[in-house]
Write an enzyme that holds these catalytic residues in place. Structure first.
Site, short mmCIF file in Angstrom:
data_model
loop_
_atom_site.label_atom_id
_atom_site.label_comp_id
_atom_site.label_asym_id
_atom_site.label_seq_id
_atom_site.Cartn_x
_atom_site.Cartn_y
_atom_site.Cartn_z
N SER A 134 20.59 -28.28 -15.61
CA SER A 134 19.19 -28.65 -15.81
C SER A 134 18.38 -28.67 -14.51
O SER A 134 17.18 -28.90 -14.56
CB SER A 134 19.11 -30.03 -16.48
OG SER A 134 19.71 -31.01 -15.67
N LYS A 136 15.73 -38.92 -19.20
CA LYS A 136 15.05 -38.33 -18.06
C LYS A 136 13.57 -38.70 -18.03
O LYS A 136 13.00 -39.02 -16.98
CB LYS A 136 15.21 -36.81 -18.09
CG LYS A 136 16.65 -36.34 -17.85
CD LYS A 136 16.77 -34.83 -18.03
CE LYS A 136 18.21 -34.37 -17.79
NZ LYS A 136 18.37 -32.93 -18.03
#
EC number: 3.4.21.-
Length: 795
Positions: free
Chosen positions: A686, A729
């Site tokens: 990511s 996140k």
């Protein structure tokens, strides 16, 4: 007369032949024993005749003596003499012996054999035989042994028989009438010990043991255990009745049967199925956690419609400190069920789950069966804590043993190795907790319903602190709201400046530290108030005057500072926080970190929740090497190579050049990528878009926006692929004060899980390719330079 086990015992170096002059000559038939762990031997001997020691010839290595035979070996052949001389005495003795034996249970083989011996053996042999069988002291036995003349022997033995008969009669009167209980073998047990216990005590012990076994059998028959289990238990109780208590297996079998009786085969608690009351109870115990509450209420609703619903197998996955374990206890309270917690962290033996076989020494059931015995019902809530931290060793894999426990199609007949019969676990509500699913075996993960428990937002933490944590800490420290006030602004400061976590454990500790500091002030103030010269001082204006006086420079001493208690309630503001907790541990340093090109902010997921992650890049003259630091995994290293390859292939398009002005970015240039913090291992795809943005900033010389964070996987074609952990996140970016977040277009569905107030504070940029990422990451966009058409001259 007869064959017996005899144990010789010499205490304190006293020679047994110096005390007793008359003994029994015997023939050793068998010697049994060993030298380990210490020498111990048992002799099986057959008695021959009496003898008397005349003179001791030597003592070592073994005693040798000159002896005289006192009765003849051929005595049993001369039956006519004894009948003539001792007719009355022997007849009387015989009657008493028959009376004693007939009071016993003739179905016992030993009693029937004794009855036959009375008829078959000569009368003169009976006193010796019966004296060795009935309950007599060692002294009485020795007196019979010393009686060489038959007449004297009969006279001494008859009172012992009469005493035994009277004892049996009295025992039968006092005992409750039970089936086959009036003819128990109480009297005839060979006494193999020198140190004899009094007969009354032995009778009581025998009675208690028998009553316990009878009571145990009654409990087994009246228990509601399954047919298979009942069959096994009845077989074991039969073995127990025939087994001597001295055998080690006696205690093992008895423990097994007691466990079988105590298990809740059909005993269960009634569920509280009022959904409205359950919702109120769950909301009072825990703030947020909507997914969890929804799942519990669904289970209650289905239980209302169907009574025999199998218990679900849930797995709460989330960072530490978010309340996974406490919500399991709350669910049990909501359902009105018993609660039992099984800690699986570090367990590496499958016998902990399934139990040990009863053939092993010290065997015991597994934790599942032990838990059912503890709670006493067959439908509790079992919390399998830290299921992701199971170990594996030579003793087996406990995760594999859990497969049977957590499979709804199999656990209706769970077989513990110790029980060795099936037990129904289908009504148990299993709740497992884990910090990550990465370490849970796929087969075990497939059997559980995964419910993600994400970290809390700042707003949720403030609510949790004021609803639950602060009242709990005040109660633990003996304070009241009239003595201390912690406003929401202060709580927000603690959350943002002194803690950085997904849960609330650190927040709870910080609040505890504040309460302790206030408790010191309150306790010292009360101590000063109790002094006589301060008894008349009130808490009104006088207090304020004294407090203001304390602040003067001339009254710096401790005694002056503590002259009066502080004004109540004590208000905790930022200055008080700094005094109690010290300087802030975390600062909002995002804008400072992005003051130069080559820095970008990424978003990472960890078991503790989401984190923001800075990516730093620098270039220098070199040979075109790419250096990566920060403990990166293989996937992350590949993402860095992907990013540099894409930028090199699109350098002309974006007018990116190295220090010498060349479009080949690695021409005579080395690039160094660093991911703080260096001590933390990082991996995953990511960070791809963050690395591209960081390198684009480095080669273009432009700054990335300070309030932008990003996440997403990249491909060589410049596409942005979806990633996981979006909610964690986003919460991390929100905690860090960031305003814009770039996420992959295909992760748009994950935004629905985020609270509305968080979404309102943030701007989301959904990107499907790297062009959109770069345009959003830089002020004014990252425009593609138009190509200038050039004519190639052929001159």
């Amino acid at each position: 007369s007869g064959t017996q086990n005899v144990q010789w015992k010499v205490t304190n170096n006293v020679k047994i032949w110096s005390v007793f002059r008359i003994g029994t000559a015997a023939l050793a038939v068998q010697v049994v024993g060993s030298n380990w762990p210490k020498p111990h031997y048992t002799l099986l001997v057959t008695g021959l005749c009496r003898f008397q020691i005349l003179q001791l010839l030597k003592e070592k290595p073994y005693p040798v003596a000159e002896v005289e035979q006192l009765d003849r070996l051929e005595q049993f052949t001369n039956q006519h003499k004894s009948e003539e001389e001792l007719g009355e005495l022997s007849e009387q003795f015989y009657k008493y012996a028959v009376q004693l034996v007939e009071m016993l249970d003739m179905s016992v083989p030993a009693v029937a054999k004794l009855r036959r011996l009375l008829d078959n053996l000569p009368r003169e042999a009976l006193p010796d035989i019966l004296t060795s069988i009935i309950r007599t002291s060692n002294q009485e036995k020795l007196q019979i042994l010393d009686a060489v003349r038959l007449e004297e022997r009969f006279k001494m033995t008859i009172p012992l028989l009469v005493r035994q008969i009277e004892g049996l009669k009295l025992l039968q009167k006092t005992r409750k009438p039970k089936q086959d209980d009036d003819k128990r073998v109480v009297a005839i047990r060979p006494n193999r010990r020198i140190n004899h216990i009094p007969s009354a005590t032995e009778d009581e012990e025998e009675e208690e043991d028998h009553d316990d076994v009878v009571m145990l059998e009654k409990k087994i028959r009246t228990s509601s255990m399954s047919e298979q289990a009942l069959k096994v238990c009845l077989k074991e109780i039969k073995r127990l009745k025939k087994m001597p208590q001295s055998m080690p297996e006696y205690a093992l079998t008895r423990n097994y049967l007691e466990l079988m009786v105590e298990l809740p085969w059909n005993k269960s608690t009634k569920d509280r199925l009022e959904i409205r009351a359950a919702r109120i109870l769950l909301d009072n115990d825990h703030y947020a956690m909507e997914k969890l509450k929804k799942r519990v209420l669904e289970y209650l609703a289905v239980r209302q419609l169907k009574n025999n619903l199998k218990g679900p197998i849930l797995c709460f996955v989330g960072p530490p400190g978010v309340g996974k374990t406490s919500v399991g206890r709350s669910i049990a309270k909501t359902l009105g069920r018993e609660f039992h917690r099984i800690a699986l962290g570090g367990v590496c033996d499958q016998s902990d789950i399934r139990g040990h076989r009863r053939t092993y020494v010290g065997s015991m059931p597994g934790r599942i069966i032990n838990g059912l015995k503890t709670v006493g019902v067959n439908n509790p809530v079992f919390l399998l804590d830290e299921v992701d931290k199971l170990g594996k060793s030579l003793q087996g894999d406990p995760a594999a043993a859990l497969l049977e426990v957590l499979d709804p199609e199999q656990n209706h007949s769970f077989t513990d190795h110790y029980l060795n019969v099936a037990f129904d676990l289908s009504q148990v509500l299993f709740i497992a907790t884990a910090n990550t699913t990465a370490t849970i075996p796929p087969a075990l993960l497939d059997r559980m319903e995964i419910i993600q428990v994400p970290g809390y937002t700042q707003e949720e933490k403030i609510e949790i602190a004021h609803r639950h944590l602060i009242p709990k800490q005040l109660e633990q420290h003996g304070l009241t709201p009239q003595q201390i006030q912690i406003p929401q602004v202060t709580t927000l400061d603690i959350i943002t400046r002194y803690t950085r976590e997904a849960g609330v454990r650190s927040l709870d500790r910080k609040l505890g530290a504040i309460c302790r500091a206030v408790a010191v002030k309150v306790a010292e103030g009360q101590h000063k108030e109790t002094k006589p010269d301060r008894a008349d001082v009130g808490e009104g204006e006088d207090c304020k005057e004294h407090v203001s006086e304390d602040a003067k420079p001339e009254s710096i001493s401790d005694t002056a500072d503590l002259a009066l208690p502080p004004e109540m309630p004590i208000l905790i503001d930022f200055h008080a926080l700094k005094d109690i907790l010290g300087p802030p541990m975390y600062e909002m340093e995002v804008s400072e970190r992005l003051s130069q090109p080559g820095v970008a902010i990424g978003l990472a997921w960890t078991p503790l929740g989401g984190e923001i992650m800075f990516v730093e890049a620098s270039r220098m003259d070199g040979e075109g090497q790419l250096t990566l630091t920060g403990q990166l995994g293989d996937v992350m290293k590949e993402s860095a190579h992907l990013a540099i390859s894409w930028l090199r292939s699109n350098a002309k398009r974006y007018q990116l050049t190295n220090a010498s002005g060349s479009f080949d970015l690695l021409d005579n240039t080395d690039i160094h990528l660093h991911f703080p913090a260096g001590a933390v291992t990082k991996d995953g795809p990511s960070a791809g878009v963050t690395i591209v943005t960081c390198l684009a900033s480095l080669f273009s010389g432009r700054l990335v926006c300070s309030d932008v964070a990003m996440t997403g996987e990249i491909t060589l074609r410049g596409l942005v692929l979806p990633v996981g952990g979006i909610k964690d996140k986003v919460l991390a970016a929100h905690r860090a004060g960031l305003k814009r977040i770039i996420i992959p277009q295909r992760n748009e569905k994950d935004l629905e899980e985020i609270a509305a107030n968080v979404r309102k504070d943030l701007t989301f940029v959904l990107a499907s390719c790297l062009d959109e990422v770069l345009n959003a990451a830089f002020d004014g966009g990252f425009a593609v330079k138009p190509r200038v058409e050039r004519l190639n001259s052929k001159l």
